[in-house]
Enzyme design. Sequence first.
Site, mmCIF file in Angstrom:
data_model
loop_
_atom_site.group_PDB
_atom_site.id
_atom_site.type_symbol
_atom_site.label_atom_id
_atom_site.label_comp_id
_atom_site.label_asym_id
_atom_site.label_seq_id
_atom_site.Cartn_x
_atom_site.Cartn_y
_atom_site.Cartn_z
ATOM 1 N N ASP A 1 -3.370 -0.398 0.368
ATOM 2 C CA ASP A 1 -3.897 -1.743 0.228
ATOM 3 C C ASP A 1 -3.411 -2.533 1.457
ATOM 4 O O ASP A 1 -2.450 -2.117 2.124
ATOM 5 C CB ASP A 1 -3.364 -2.351 -1.068
ATOM 6 C CG ASP A 1 -3.751 -3.796 -1.260
ATOM 7 O OD1 ASP A 1 -4.945 -4.118 -1.157
ATOM 8 O OD2 ASP A 1 -2.838 -4.607 -1.490
ATOM 9 N N LEU A 2 -4.029 -3.664 1.745
ATOM 10 C CA LEU A 2 -3.611 -4.461 2.901
ATOM 11 C C LEU A 2 -2.829 -5.707 2.488
ATOM 12 O O LEU A 2 -1.620 -5.797 2.696
ATOM 13 C CB LEU A 2 -4.835 -4.860 3.739
ATOM 14 C CG LEU A 2 -5.598 -3.723 4.417
ATOM 15 C CD1 LEU A 2 -6.823 -4.258 5.160
ATOM 16 C CD2 LEU A 2 -4.704 -2.950 5.362
ATOM 17 N N ASP A 3 -3.519 -6.667 1.876
ATOM 18 C CA ASP A 3 -2.887 -7.953 1.548
ATOM 19 C C ASP A 3 -1.721 -7.774 0.582
ATOM 20 O O ASP A 3 -1.854 -7.117 -0.455
ATOM 21 C CB ASP A 3 -3.911 -8.897 0.912
ATOM 22 C CG ASP A 3 -5.028 -9.268 1.867
ATOM 23 O OD1 ASP A 3 -4.829 -9.172 3.090
ATOM 24 O OD2 ASP A 3 -6.109 -9.662 1.371
ATOM 25 N N ASP B 1 0.274 -3.382 -4.065
ATOM 26 C CA ASP B 1 1.109 -4.333 -4.797
ATOM 27 C C ASP B 1 0.568 -4.692 -6.165
ATOM 28 O O ASP B 1 1.286 -5.265 -6.985
ATOM 29 C CB ASP B 1 1.253 -5.628 -3.983
ATOM 30 C CG ASP B 1 -0.060 -6.403 -3.924
ATOM 31 O OD1 ASP B 1 -0.124 -7.517 -4.475
ATOM 32 O OD2 ASP B 1 -1.032 -5.891 -3.345
#
Length: 238
Positions: A16-18, A188
Amino acid sequence: MKFYRPLGPIKAITFDLDDTLYDNYPVIRKTTAESHAALQAYHPALREFTPEDYQALRDELLRREPEIYHDVSEWRRRSVELALLNAGLPAAQASAGARDVMSVFHQWRSAVEMPEETHQTLTWLGERVPLVAITNGNADPQKLGIDHYFQFALRAGPHGRAKPWQDMYHLAAERLGIAPQHILHVGDDLTTDVAGALRAGLQACWINLRDGNLMKIDDARLLPHVEIHQLASLTSLL
């Protein structure tokens, strides 16, 4: 680091990024404020247009077109366009205005201070296994300066339905040519990242950067294989 399930061989890692590779909270606050100011400035009729007004348009659009949920950039662009149409602009001008406002949005969306730990960890991991980015959002790895770490990046909308739907997880495994059970997904969010990855047959790593308690979080549906508190901990898994 906490283990909840036995880890199998890891032949690739998806991210995932954010809020996984960087703190997205200040970024999105600034981005939202700047893009809304650009919308208000675009036409006099929108000077008193509030964030609540904008959210009402987003909600209206989602009710009419539920599938737009899977492409947040298009959802935002269409909502801005709708605000301009409601202000009395002709369709062509509203479309152009939406593009202008979205360019402001994307400018600030990419203004991320990437932690050095992220660069170091992705470099180390990428020398050992293929890495892939999988995001529901509209962050662009190239503009963030991290695209060179990834074999490719998948984004909800163009590449399938948003996580926790399995589309992008399965597409990543297909493109990599690696069985899902040999891929570790790191994220997250306990629903989109952990539950989504597990239901797609991947292994899951929850990165807990805000001192959450897995046993006390309402959206903890499935246990990850492993929980970490800093990205660099991933290097001990290979």
